[in-house]
Motif scaffolding. Structure first.
Motif, PDB file in Angstrom:
ATOM      1  N   CYS A 166       0.837  -1.205   0.000  1.00 16.25           N
ATOM      2  CA  CYS A 166       0.000   0.000   0.000  1.00 16.25           C
ATOM      3  C   CYS A 166       0.869   1.251   0.000  1.00 16.25           C
ATOM      4  O   CYS A 166       1.953   1.274   0.598  1.00 16.25           O
ATOM      5  N   VAL A 167       0.387   2.278  -0.648  1.00 20.28           N
ATOM      6  CA  VAL A 167       0.992   3.603  -0.509  1.00 20.28           C
ATOM      7  C   VAL A 167       0.457   4.213   0.781  1.00 20.28           C
ATOM      8  O   VAL A 167      -0.745   4.140   1.066  1.00 20.28           O
ATOM      9  N   VAL A 168       1.326   4.797   1.568  1.00 19.66           N
ATOM     10  CA  VAL A 168       0.925   5.438   2.826  1.00 19.66           C
ATOM     11  C   VAL A 168       0.873   6.952   2.613  1.00 19.66           C
ATOM     12  O   VAL A 168       1.862   7.561   2.197  1.00 19.66           O
ATOM     13  N   VAL A 169      -0.282   7.536   2.873  1.00 19.99           N
ATOM     14  CA  VAL A 169      -0.435   8.990   2.869  1.00 19.99           C
ATOM     15  C   VAL A 169      -0.728   9.388   4.311  1.00 19.99           C
ATOM     16  O   VAL A 169      -1.745   8.973   4.878  1.00 19.99           O
ATOM     17  N   GLN A 170       0.166  10.139   4.917  1.00 18.07           N
ATOM     18  CA  GLN A 170       0.036  10.457   6.332  1.00 18.07           C
ATOM     19  C   GLN A 170       0.207  11.949   6.588  1.00 18.07           C
ATOM     20  O   GLN A 170       0.681  12.696   5.728  1.00 18.07           O
ATOM     21  N   VAL A 171      -0.163  12.355   7.783  1.00 19.17           N
ATOM     22  CA  VAL A 171      -0.140  13.771   8.150  1.00 19.17           C
ATOM     23  C   VAL A 171       1.277  14.252   8.436  1.00 19.17           C
ATOM     24  O   VAL A 171       2.051  13.587   9.132  1.00 19.17           O
ATOM     25  N   LYS A 172       1.590  15.406   7.881  1.00 20.35           N
ATOM     26  CA  LYS A 172       2.784  16.156   8.246  1.00 20.35           C
ATOM     27  C   LYS A 172       2.328  17.300   9.136  1.00 20.35           C
ATOM     28  O   LYS A 172       1.474  18.099   8.747  1.00 20.35           O
ATOM     29  N   TYR A 173       2.875  17.386  10.344  1.00 18.43           N
ATOM     30  CA  TYR A 173       2.416  18.372  11.314  1.00 18.43           C
ATOM     31  C   TYR A 173       2.884  19.782  10.942  1.00 18.43           C
ATOM     32  O   TYR A 173       3.957  19.958  10.354  1.00 18.43           O
ATOM     33  N   ASP A 174       2.078  20.758  11.323  1.00 15.15           N
ATOM     34  CA  ASP A 174       2.438  22.160  11.059  1.00 15.15           C
ATOM     35  C   ASP A 174       3.729  22.533  11.762  1.00 15.15           C
ATOM     36  O   ASP A 174       4.522  23.329  11.253  1.00 15.15           O
ATOM     37  N   ARG A 175       3.935  21.981  12.930  1.00 14.96           N
ATOM     38  CA  ARG A 175       5.186  22.169  13.669  1.00 14.96           C
ATOM     39  C   ARG A 175       5.494  20.865  14.403  1.00 14.96           C
ATOM     40  O   ARG A 175       4.577  20.071  14.658  1.00 14.96           O
ATOM     41  N   PRO A 176       6.763  20.606  14.719  1.00 12.90           N
ATOM     42  CA  PRO A 176       7.105  19.338  15.387  1.00 12.90           C
ATOM     43  C   PRO A 176       6.225  19.088  16.597  1.00 12.90           C
ATOM     44  O   PRO A 176       5.966  19.982  17.398  1.00 12.90           O
ATOM     45  N   ARG A 177       5.768  17.888  16.724  1.00 12.37           N
ATOM     46  CA  ARG A 177       4.771  17.527  17.732  1.00 12.37           C
ATOM     47  C   ARG A 177       5.410  16.745  18.863  1.00 12.37           C
ATOM     48  O   ARG A 177       6.185  15.819  18.642  1.00 12.37           O
ATOM     49  N   VAL A 178       5.065  17.122  20.076  1.00 11.03           N
ATOM     50  CA  VAL A 178       5.538  16.419  21.264  1.00 11.03           C
ATOM     51  C   VAL A 178       4.324  15.835  21.972  1.00 11.03           C
ATOM     52  O   VAL A 178       3.384  16.561  22.316  1.00 11.03           O
ATOM     53  N   GLU A 179       4.334  14.541  22.170  1.00 12.53           N
ATOM     54  CA  GLU A 179       3.241  13.859  22.843  1.00 12.53           C
ATOM     55  C   GLU A 179       3.515  13.754  24.336  1.00 12.53           C
ATOM     56  O   GLU A 179       4.654  13.566  24.754  1.00 12.53           O
ATOM     57  N   ARG A 180       2.468  13.822  25.121  1.00 10.94           N
ATOM     58  CA  ARG A 180       2.628  13.748  26.572  1.00 10.94           C
ATOM     59  C   ARG A 180       3.290  12.448  26.998  1.00 10.94           C
ATOM     60  O   ARG A 180       4.126  12.428  27.889  1.00 10.94           O
ATOM     61  N   TRP A 181       2.871  11.350  26.368  1.00 13.35           N
ATOM     62  CA  TRP A 181       3.386  10.046  26.776  1.00 13.35           C
ATOM     63  C   TRP A 181       4.517   9.561  25.868  1.00 13.35           C
ATOM     64  O   TRP A 181       4.966   8.434  25.977  1.00 13.35           O
ATOM     65  N   VAL A 182       4.956  10.422  24.971  1.00 15.44           N
ATOM     66  CA  VAL A 182       6.060  10.072  24.078  1.00 15.44           C
ATOM     67  C   VAL A 182       7.279  10.862  24.517  1.00 15.44           C
ATOM     68  O   VAL A 182       7.169  11.974  25.027  1.00 15.44           O
ATOM     69  N   ASN A 183       8.450  10.284  24.311  1.00 15.06           N
ATOM     70  CA  ASN A 183       9.686  10.936  24.754  1.00 15.06           C
ATOM     71  C   ASN A 183       9.711  12.417  24.354  1.00 15.06           C
ATOM     72  O   ASN A 183       9.716  12.739  23.163  1.00 15.06           O
ATOM     73  N   PRO A 184       9.738  13.338  25.324  1.00 16.46           N
ATOM     74  CA  PRO A 184       9.713  14.769  24.986  1.00 16.46           C
ATOM     75  C   PRO A 184      10.954  15.260  24.260  1.00 16.46           C
ATOM     76  O   PRO A 184      10.947  16.342  23.680  1.00 16.46           O
ATOM     77  N   ARG A 185      12.024  14.459  24.262  1.00 14.29           N
ATOM     78  CA  ARG A 185      13.231  14.866  23.545  1.00 14.29           C
ATOM     79  C   ARG A 185      13.183  14.440  22.080  1.00 14.29           C
ATOM     80  O   ARG A 185      14.128  14.676  21.345  1.00 14.29           O
ATOM     81  N   LEU A 186      12.116  13.795  21.686  1.00 12.61           N
ATOM     82  CA  LEU A 186      12.021  13.305  20.319  1.00 12.61           C
ATOM     83  C   LEU A 186      10.737  13.819  19.679  1.00 12.61           C
ATOM     84  O   LEU A 186       9.781  13.058  19.479  1.00 12.61           O
ATOM     85  N   PRO A 187      10.668  15.105  19.349  1.00 10.94           N
ATOM     86  CA  PRO A 187       9.470  15.624  18.680  1.00 10.94           C
ATOM     87  C   PRO A 187       9.367  15.071  17.266  1.00 10.94           C
ATOM     88  O   PRO A 187      10.371  14.800  16.609  1.00 10.94           O
ATOM     89  N   TRP A 188       8.147  14.929  16.782  1.00 11.93           N
ATOM     90  CA  TRP A 188       7.897  14.266  15.508  1.00 11.93           C
ATOM     91  C   TRP A 188       7.415  15.253  14.462  1.00 11.93           C
ATOM     92  O   TRP A 188       6.566  16.099  14.721  1.00 11.93           O
ATOM     93  N   LYS A 189       7.946  15.133  13.256  1.00 13.96           N
ATOM     94  CA  LYS A 189       7.550  16.008  12.146  1.00 13.96           C
ATOM     95  C   LYS A 189       6.324  15.465  11.421  1.00 13.96           C
ATOM     96  O   LYS A 189       5.560  16.217  10.828  1.00 13.96           O
ATOM     97  N   THR A 190       6.174  14.139  11.442  1.00 15.57           N
ATOM     98  CA  THR A 190       5.049  13.483  10.765  1.00 15.57           C
ATOM     99  C   THR A 190       4.461  12.444  11.710  1.00 15.57           C
ATOM    100  O   THR A 190       5.019  12.174  12.781  1.00 15.57           O
ATOM    101  N   GLN A 191       3.369  11.832  11.282  1.00 21.00           N
ATOM    102  CA  GLN A 191       2.761  10.795  12.116  1.00 21.00           C
ATOM    103  C   GLN A 191       3.722   9.630  12.324  1.00 21.00           C
ATOM    104  O   GLN A 191       3.704   8.994  13.381  1.00 21.00           O
ATOM    105  N   HIS A 192       4.543   9.331  11.337  1.00 17.07           N
ATOM    106  CA  HIS A 192       5.509   8.234  11.466  1.00 17.07           C
ATOM    107  C   HIS A 192       6.784   8.645  10.734  1.00 17.07           C
ATOM    108  O   HIS A 192       6.928   8.415   9.534  1.00 17.07           O
ATOM    109  N   ASP A 193       7.719   9.259  11.466  1.00 11.68           N
ATOM    110  CA  ASP A 193       8.940   9.769  10.840  1.00 11.68           C
ATOM    111  C   ASP A 193       9.775   8.666  10.211  1.00 11.68           C
ATOM    112  O   ASP A 193      10.462   8.895   9.205  1.00 11.68           O
TER     113      ASP A 193
END
Length: 229
Positions: A166-193
């Protein structure tokens, strides 16, 4: 476990410095967040996080699909995510445009009916309901495109989709995203970097507004490819 708590493991390591103690950690743990008596290398992770953890990965393999990949039915777009909360007004508007594309035969999702609480799936979307593992693999094998709506971050569905061609079409965030329960030192640019690193044409990261154009191009591309991962 109920027999060996985290405190028991730490005591065991302290009593025997040569003993190996590992934590299985999905999100990654840098030195500043490591538990007392542990180091980052003792955290086993599924992705190559840049914080000194031990990258083990995880196995995503559909042996039956790889042995004889079926031909795609053509025009099936699968929406990843089983929570109604992901279907915001902006997402619903986007899905209506995707469903209206000439090359799209069906937009499907797999929301458990109980979670809908009597509400309908988004307009133009067929809800297949909660599927068992075999049925979901069959749906991926049939789909041309899998859509990531932005949540959950780093879910394994993107890699499962790629394995099933399958081709994956996923969200690219407007700005790097930091999740509460995700490592705060690893902000994400997309849903799956890490899936994003595969790059176009197999992985397209973009805004919701551009999803219809991305899906149209993805369906055309997928039709030109032979079955397989």
């Amino acid at each position: 476990s109920d027999q060996y708590t985290d405190a028991d493991l730490q005591k065991g390591v302290a009593a025997n410095p040569a003993a190996a103690r590992y934590n299985v950690d999905f999100w990654g743990t840098p030195a500043a967040q490591a538990a007392a008596g542990t180091v980052p290398a003792q955290y086993i992770v599924p992705y190559p996080y840049p914080c000194g953890n031990t990258f083990l990965g995880y196995r995503s393999e559909d042996a039956a699909f790889r042995a004889a990949p079926p031909r795609k039915r053509g025009g099936l777009v699968l929406v990843a995510g089983k929570e109604p909360k992901y279907f915001t007004p902006a997402v619903r508007a986007m899905l209506a445009k995707v469903a209206a594309l000439p090359a799209v035969a069906e937009v499907a999702t797999t929301i458990p009916p109980a979670k809908l609480r009597g509400a309908a799936a988004p307009p133009g979307v067929t809800n297949r309901g909660l599927l068992d593992a075999d049925a979901y693999r069959g749906l991926l094998a049939d789909a041309d495109v899998v859509l990531g709506l932005g949540d959950p971050v780093l879910g394994p569905n993107a890699l499962d989709a790629l394995e099933h061609g399958c081709v994956v079409v996923q969200v690219k965030y407007d700005r790097p995203r930091v999740e509460r329960w995700v490592n705060p030192r690893l902000p994400w640019k997309t849903q799956h970097d890490f899936a994003d690193a595969v790059g176009a044409p197999w992985v397209v990261s973009t805004t919701l507004q551009k999803f219809p154009d991305a899906v149209a191009a993805a369906v055309t591309f997928r039709a030109s490819q032979a079955p397989g991962s």
